[in-house]
Write a protein that holds these residues in place. Structure first.
Motif, mmCIF file in Angstrom:
data_model
loop_
_atom_site.group_PDB
_atom_site.id
_atom_site.type_symbol
_atom_site.label_atom_id
_atom_site.label_comp_id
_atom_site.label_asym_id
_atom_site.label_seq_id
_atom_site.Cartn_x
_atom_site.Cartn_y
_atom_site.Cartn_z
ATOM 1 N N HIS A 88 69.222 -2.551 52.603
ATOM 2 C CA HIS A 88 69.684 -1.978 53.868
ATOM 3 C C HIS A 88 69.975 -3.117 54.841
ATOM 4 O O HIS A 88 69.650 -4.272 54.581
ATOM 5 N N THR A 89 70.599 -2.761 55.954
ATOM 6 C CA THR A 89 70.825 -3.729 57.031
ATOM 7 C C THR A 89 70.018 -3.275 58.236
ATOM 8 O O THR A 89 69.923 -2.078 58.535
ATOM 9 N N THR A 90 69.419 -4.232 58.934
ATOM 10 C CA THR A 90 68.499 -3.900 60.030
ATOM 11 C C THR A 90 68.654 -4.898 61.175
ATOM 12 O O THR A 90 69.527 -5.763 61.156
ATOM 13 N N TYR A 123 81.430 -2.350 56.932
ATOM 14 C CA TYR A 123 80.159 -3.021 56.698
ATOM 15 C C TYR A 123 79.037 -1.985 56.704
ATOM 16 O O TYR A 123 79.094 -1.010 57.457
ATOM 17 N N ASN A 158 72.580 -5.394 63.728
ATOM 18 C CA ASN A 158 72.731 -5.131 62.285
ATOM 19 C C ASN A 158 72.796 -6.415 61.473
ATOM 20 O O ASN A 158 73.440 -6.474 60.429
ATOM 21 N N LYS A 159 72.114 -7.482 61.947
ATOM 22 C CA LYS A 159 72.340 -8.810 61.386
ATOM 23 C C LYS A 159 71.503 -9.132 60.152
ATOM 24 O O LYS A 159 71.820 -10.054 59.404
ATOM 25 N N LYS A 196 76.113 0.489 57.370
ATOM 26 C CA LYS A 196 75.553 0.926 58.642
ATOM 27 C C LYS A 196 74.061 0.603 58.725
ATOM 28 O O LYS A 196 73.364 0.598 57.711
ATOM 29 N N LYS A 197 73.609 0.368 59.930
ATOM 30 C CA LYS A 197 72.230 -0.017 60.157
ATOM 31 C C LYS A 197 71.254 1.052 59.668
ATOM 32 O O LYS A 197 71.434 2.241 59.931
ATOM 33 N N ASN A 198 70.248 0.584 58.908
ATOM 34 C CA ASN A 198 69.156 1.430 58.430
ATOM 35 C C ASN A 198 69.593 2.538 57.481
ATOM 36 O O ASN A 198 68.835 3.493 57.265
ATOM 37 N N THR A 237 79.432 -8.309 60.649
ATOM 38 C CA THR A 237 78.779 -6.996 60.741
ATOM 39 C C THR A 237 79.609 -5.992 61.533
ATOM 40 O O THR A 237 79.445 -4.783 61.369
ATOM 41 N N HIS A 238 80.505 -6.490 62.401
ATOM 42 C CA HIS A 238 81.347 -5.599 63.196
ATOM 43 C C HIS A 238 82.624 -5.184 62.476
ATOM 44 O O HIS A 238 83.381 -4.370 62.999
ATOM 45 N N LYS A 266 77.752 -11.640 63.541
ATOM 46 C CA LYS A 266 78.303 -10.397 64.092
ATOM 47 C C LYS A 266 79.796 -10.255 63.826
ATOM 48 O O LYS A 266 80.324 -9.140 63.805
#
Length: 387
Positions: free
Chosen positions: A291-293, A271, A297-298, A273-275, A266-267, A263
C-alpha cells in the motif's frame, strides 16, 4: 607426482595421504606468485583466495576462469570477481581473466618463487575446493601435485598460453558476460510472502501496462556514506536502518527500508491511492500485499511487515555479492552495509519499475485487489506490455 585427496567419509585420508587444500596451503606458504586456471569459482572461494594471498604475502596472482563466458556466470561470483580484480589491479598484484574462445574445464594451480615455477597441482578440483560449502561439501575431488621441473614448466607454459589476447581478456573489459540471476533467499519462508511460479511471473510481465511509474532509488554515493548535511542519506529511505535506533538496546534491522516516492510521481494519474491495498508480484517471483501511506502518499511499503520491501530490495543486491547483510547496523561504523549509487550502477538498475497489470486477485476476505508488478529496471528498458 603425488596424489591429493578429498577428506570425505567413509573415504577419509590416510596417515601418509594429503588433502588438496592442505597441499595448496603448504605451497602458497612457499610462493610469492600463484597462477590459477579453473572452470568454475564461487563467491566464498574467491574471498578465501584473496585472504590466503594476503595471509601468505603473495605479490602476484593470476586467476583464469574458463566456463562462464559461454555458459553464463552467477551474478554473485561475477560481482565478487570484478571487485577482487579491481583490488588486485590497483595494488599491482594481478588480475582475473575470463576465457572467451572455448569452454575451458581444466583445474591447474602453479606456484612460483622469484619468477620460477616450483610446483603445480592439477586434477579435478575447481576453486571451490578452497572453501567448502553446502553444495560441494560432499563432492569428492582427486588431484596430483608435482615438483618435477619439466612437468611444472610445461604446466606453467600451458597456463600462460591461456592469457593470450585471442583466448582470454580481463573480466572488466568484457561487457557481454551472460549473467545468471541469483536466488534472493531473504524472502524465503517469510510470513505474508508467497513464492509464485515462473510461468505466473512471465504472464504478468506480458500484461499490458494500465499505468506505470519509474521509481528512482535515492541513495548516497560511496563518498557520501558518512555525510550528515541535511540530506539524511544515512537516516531515511533505503538506508533508514542506519538512523538512530528506536530502542537504546536494539539497533534497527539491516533490512529495514523505506521507499519514499517524490510527489511529482505520486500526483500522476493512476498512481496507487493512499491506504488502498494491492498485490505486488515481483520480477523474481514473490507475491505480497502492499500500500501507499504517509503525508502526500509518499511511502510505498508492504502491508503487515516493514522488512518485506527491504528483504526484497536489499536481498537482491546481497544475492549478487554487491553487499553483505549487517548484523548490527549501529556498530557498522564504516557503513559497509549501506546501499550506494555505485552498487546500483554495477547492478545495472538505479530504479524500480511499478506497473499496473490490469489483473485482480482476491484477498483473504474475498475482496478483489489490483495486481501490480514491481521490477528492478534500467531507465531505458521497456516492459513487453509497454511496447
Amino acid at each position: 607426482m603425488k596424489l591429493l585427496y578429498s577428506n570425505i567419509l567413509p573415504l577419509s585420508v590416510g596417515d601418509e595421504e594429503e588433502t588438496i587444500i592442505d597441499a595448496f596451503n603448504s605451497q602458497a606458504e612457499k610462493a610469492d606468485r600463484i597462477d590459477i586456471a579453473v572452470g568454475y569459482v564461487s563467491r566464498a572461494a574467491l574471498d578465501e583466495l584473496n585472504e590466503l594471498i594476503e595471509k601468505n604475502g603473495i605479490s602476484e596472482i593470476s586467476l583464469n576462469i574458463g566456463m562462464y563466458y559461454i555458459e553464463g556466470m552467477p551474478e554473485g561470483s561475477y560481482h565478487t570477481a570484478l571487485r577482487l580484480n579491481q583490488k588486485w589491479q590497483e595494488s599491482g598484484k594481478g588480475e582475473i581473466r575470463l576465457i572467451k574462445t572455448f569452454k575451458y574445464h581444466g583445474k591447474v594451480y602453479v606456484f612460483y618463487k622469484n619468477g620460477i615455477p616450483f610446483s603445480a597441482i592439477i586434477g579435478s578440483a575447481n576453486l571451490g575446493v578452497l572453501k567448502l560449502e553446502a553444495n560441494n561439501r560432499r563432492q569428492y575431488e582427486l588431484s596430483a601435485i608435482t615438483d618435477s621441473e619439466q612437468e611444472v614448466l610445461e604446466i606453467a607454459e600451458h597456463v600462460n598460453k591461456l592469457k593470450a589476447a585471442n583466448i582470454s581478456a580481463n573480466i572488466k573489459d568484457i561487457v557481454d558476460v551472460p549473467l545468471i540471476q541469483e536466488t534472493n533467499t531473504a524472502l524465503s519462508g517469510i510470513d505474508l510472502v508467497t513464492e509464485v511460479p515462473t510461468t505466473n511471473v512471465e504472464f504478468y510481465k506480458r500484461c499490458a501496462s494500465y499505468a506505470s511509474f519509474l521509481l528512482p532509488l535515492k541513495v548516497p554515493s560511496y563518498n557520501e556514506r558518512h555525510m550528515d548535511d541535511g540530506k539524511h542519506y544515512t537516516k531515511s529511505n533505503v538506508n533508514v536502518c542506519y538512523a538512530a535506533p528506536r530502542s537504546k538496546r536494539k539497533s534497527r534491522d539491516w533490512y529495514e527500508t523505506q521507499l519514499t516516492v517524490a510527489k511529482e510521481i505520486t500526483h500522476l494519474e493512476g498512481y496507487p491511492k493512499k491506504n488502498v491495498p494491492f498485490y505486488i508480484v515481483t520480477d523474481d517471483g514473490y507475491w505480497f500485499k502492499a500500500h501507499t501511506t504517509s503525508d502526500g502518499n509518499k511511502q510505498f511499503s508492504a502491508v503487515g511487515d516493514e522488512l518485506i520491501m527491504g528483504r526484497w530490495l536489499k536481498g537482491r543486491l546481497a544475492a549478487t555479492g554487491l553487499v553483505n547483510p549487517v548484523n548490527d547496523t549501529q556498530t557498522d561504523i564504516d557503513r559497509t552495509g549501506m546501499i550506494t549509487r555505485e552498487m546500483l550502477k554495477e547492478y545495472g538498475c538505479e530504479n524500480l519499475y511499478l506497473k499496473k497489470t490490469g489483473q485482480t486477485a482476491m484477498d483473504e476476505e474475498g475482496n478483489p485487489l489490483d495486481v501490480w508488478m514491481l521490477s528492478f529496471k534500467p531507465t531505458d528498458d521497456t516492459e513487453e506490455g509497454d511496447k
